[in-house]
Design a protein around this motif. Structure first.
Motif, short mmCIF file in Angstrom:
data_model
loop_
_atom_site.label_atom_id
_atom_site.label_comp_id
_atom_site.label_asym_id
_atom_site.label_seq_id
_atom_site.Cartn_x
_atom_site.Cartn_y
_atom_site.Cartn_z
N ARG A 274 41.26 -23.57 73.83
CA ARG A 274 40.44 -24.23 74.09
C ARG A 274 40.65 -25.77 72.77
NH1 ARG A 274 33.53 -23.45 73.99
NH2 ARG A 274 33.62 -25.35 73.92
N TYR A 275 41.19 -24.86 71.07
CA TYR A 275 41.57 -26.16 70.97
C TYR A 275 42.38 -27.12 71.31
CZ TYR A 275 43.01 -28.61 66.16
OH TYR A 275 43.45 -29.73 65.12
N VAL B 129 41.23 -29.34 74.19
CA VAL B 129 40.49 -30.34 73.61
C VAL B 129 41.09 -31.15 72.72
CG1 VAL B 129 38.16 -31.06 71.52
CG2 VAL B 129 38.05 -29.14 72.71
N ALA C 48 31.01 -36.41 74.99
CA ALA C 48 31.42 -35.02 75.71
C ALA C 48 32.90 -33.84 74.47
CB ALA C 48 31.95 -34.75 76.94
N ALA C 49 34.01 -34.87 74.25
CA ALA C 49 34.64 -34.84 73.62
C ALA C 49 34.35 -34.11 72.38
CB ALA C 49 35.71 -35.64 73.92
N ILE D 221 32.08 -30.65 72.55
CA ILE D 221 33.03 -29.66 72.44
C ILE D 221 34.03 -29.30 71.61
CG2 ILE D 221 34.94 -29.13 74.02
CD1 ILE D 221 34.15 -30.81 76.69
N GLY E 104 31.82 -27.50 68.62
CA GLY E 104 32.49 -25.97 69.36
C GLY E 104 32.91 -25.07 68.32
N THR E 105 34.03 -26.13 68.69
CA THR E 105 35.64 -25.54 68.76
C THR E 105 36.10 -25.59 67.45
OG1 THR E 105 35.74 -26.13 70.80
CG2 THR E 105 37.69 -25.44 69.97
N GLU F 94 37.69 -35.63 65.23
CA GLU F 94 35.86 -35.00 65.67
C GLU F 94 35.32 -36.43 65.29
OE1 GLU F 94 31.62 -32.80 64.69
OE2 GLU F 94 34.29 -31.95 64.40
#
Length: 161
Positions: free
Chosen positions: A44-45, A48, A97-98, A101, A104-105, A127
């Motif tokens: 997931r990372y 992203v 959104a990015a 996400i 949370g990631t 981030e």
């Protein structure tokens, strides 16, 4: 005062574009280093980071185009205020959104306990720049809408005088 009201746009677009370039450099480095070592914290990372790289390319490409159109004074469909607002809204959603996400990631919280050159702080930087881009795009949309509203009002009042 009218000069300030109408000439903030290139400055905000320049800030958006420069931040996107910084984000592109950072994410490209992280993706390259991760692919080279094949040591991703999670799939997931990795995904992203690719989303951030896409957002950065998208923003750099169109931000530069809008800057050139503003400086050149081009008058056509792609350089209109309406297309600018649509692009800014889409870009704001993509960056929000990015960044959400990524929040949370990524793991590690605020990374206080880790060395300066760690993956945690690099992810935190990705981030942070994403949130800055989100804020700049949102500010530009709001400022453009306010400018349109005040210029429409001043145009209507001068028309009837």
């Amino acid at each position: 005062m009218p000069y300030i009201k109408t000439h903030y746009h290139p400055f905000l677009f320049a800030l958006i574009t420069v931040c996107a370039m910084a984000e592109l450099g950072l994410t490209a480095f992280l993706i390259s280093a991760g692919n080279e070592s094949d040591n991703w914290p999670s799939g997931r990372y990795h995904s992203v980071l690719i989303l951030f790289a896409f957002n950065a390319v998208w923003t750099t490409l169109f931000g530069t185009a809008y800057l050139l159109w503003i400086v050149d004074g081009a008058i056509h469909f792609l350089a209109s205020i309406a297309s600018s607002i649509i692009w800014l809204l889409v870009t704001t959603i993509l960056w929000g959104a990015a960044a959400g996400i990524m929040h949370g990631t990524r793991s590690g919280g605020d990374c206080d306990w880790i060395s300066t050159t760690s993956g945690c702080k690099e992810a935190l930087s990705v981030e942070a720049i994403g949130w800055v881009e989100f804020g700049l795009c949102l500010l530009t949309v709001l400022a453009t809408c306010m400018w349109m509203r005040t210029s429409k009002r001043s145009y209507q009042s001068s028309f009837y005088v």
